[in-house]
Write a protein that holds these residues in place. Structure first.
Motif: not given
Length: 402
Positions: A289-298, A330-333, A338-348
């Motif tokens: 998990v890599d989270a770089t938020l400077g505050g809290r969303p609504p 992350s939060h920008a602009g 939020a990006v969720v990824g995995d190195d599995g077999r794909g084809g989702a």
């Protein structure tokens, strides 16, 4: 430690707003004009091919040609959108409707043909081959001829600005059209939000009826039986009270599970970053998990993104056959991503399940989007984007029931 995640796949959405810049100078305007003159040939070829393919489509022969023409036409149109934006020093959006994520190339072609911008592109081609060519050609000739240099200096910028406005007349929606589209989108997302809320209420009712309510009814019956047996068989009454106490604990657990489904306490207490890290720790697959938020969303946005990430991670554990997964927050602009990824077999395929579709509907209520890139063999990348501002890091949302 999990292995470093592979590079993120590009999202399937069209690019956002072009960066706003100051209007270009005269020499650069002339370079733009020269490029537009050179583009006359491919624009003409594309226009003719559209006419031929549209005629042959009646015999199905032209359909593959139309499929191939769409990306080439949009690439040429996007180039001229960027040129017009630079000439006028404005930000211009690429206004194509998103293509359906599933259904094959026939469904995508139908979506393209149903997009009004496709036909505006064709109308723009006709204008670019006539009036647009004349304006750009005059700009180049005025600089090339020495005697007309003064005319080029004073008349060149207005001429190119007129060409840019003509391009954007066809290649960009007007303010009224954008407002109409906005109303349509809001109408659709409101209906989806209402349906999702109704489904959520039915789920809560079912969970309460089948879980806590059933246990409380059993508890009441055991206590009644214990009351009747208290005088004649105190030992049996004691056993019934013990069993009733165990039923009470199970009912409390059921109620807590329902409450967590409404708004998890960990989300209210730790915020989005902490809640996602807590979900990641419970995964059988290592999750970085890599989270770089400077505050809290609504709070509503925070809840929607949390459940979206949780659903994606649950799918990783059930279907991906992955060795590692990762979450990038992350939060920008003014956009929470939020990006969720995995190195599995794909084809989702999002169309095969209701979970991702439910997340997409939940995000759409906040003008959010969800895209899935999952080629066979992986990696699978799910990207969620929601426009929102962040509150101060010191500001916390009020907690719901524990």
């Amino acid at each position: 430690m999990s292995a470093p995640p592979p590079a993120e796949a590009p999202p399937e959405t069209t690019p956002g707003l072009a960066p706003e810049a100051a209007p270009a100078g005269r020499l650069r305007l002339t370079a733009y004009a020269a490029l537009q003159v050179l583009m006359f040939v491919p624009i003409t070829v594309l226009f003719v091919l559209w006419f031929v393919a549209g005629t042959l489509a009646l015999l199905w022969i032209g359909i593959p040609i139309l499929v191939a023409l769409v990306p080439m036409t949009r690439a040429v149109a996007n180039l001229h959108r960027r040129l017009a934006a630079r000439v006028l020093g404005v930000a211009v959006q690429q206004p194509y409707r998103p293509l359906p994520p599933d259904g094959g190339w026939i469904a995508r072609l139908r979506a393209v043909l149903a997009d009004p911008m496709t036909w505006r592109d064709l109308a723009w081609m006709l204008a670019a081959m006539t009036l647009g060519l004349i304006a750009s050609l005059v700009m180049v000739v005025l600089l090339a001829v020495v005697a007309t240099g003064l005319i080029w200096y004073f008349a060149g910028p207005p001429l190119m600005q007129a060409r840019a406005r003509m391009d954007l007349f066809f290649l960009n929606y007007s303010r009224t059209e954008r407002l109409e589209q906005r109303v349509q989108v809001l109408t659709e997302t409101r209906a989806e939000a209402v349906d999702a809320s109704a489904a959520e209420l039915r789920r809560l009712e079912r969970d309460l009826h089948d879980g806590a309510q059933a246990r409380l009814v059993a508890l009441s019956m055991r206590l009644g039986m214990a009351e009747q047996a208290l005088d004649q068989d105190p030992e049996a009454a004691r056993r019934m009270v013990t069993e009733a106490r165990a039923t009470t604990g199970a009912a409390i657990d059921d109620l807590r599970s329902v409450v967590r489904g409404i708004h998890p306490p960990v989300l209210a207490d730790r915020g989005l970053e902490g809640a996602i890290r807590a979900v990641a720790l419970d995964m059988a697959v290592p999750v970085d998990v890599d989270a770089t938020l400077g505050g809290r969303p609504p709070a509503p946005v925070e809840s929607a993104v949390y459940f979206g990430v949780a659903e994606c991670l649950a799918n990783v554990g059930k279907h991906a056959d992955a060795e590692n997964a990762w979450v990038r927050l992350s939060h920008a602009g003014n956009v929470l991503r939020a990006v969720v990824g995995d190195d599995g077999r794909g084809g989702a395929d999002p169309a095969r399940g209701t979970g991702i579709l439910g997340v997409r509907r939940r995000l759409a209520a906040f003008d959010g989007t969800l895209t899935v890139a999952s080629p066979d063999g992986g990696p699978t990348i799910v990207t969620m984007e929601v426009p929102c501002d962040l509150s101060s890091p010191k500001t916390t949302h009020s907690s719901g029931p524990a």
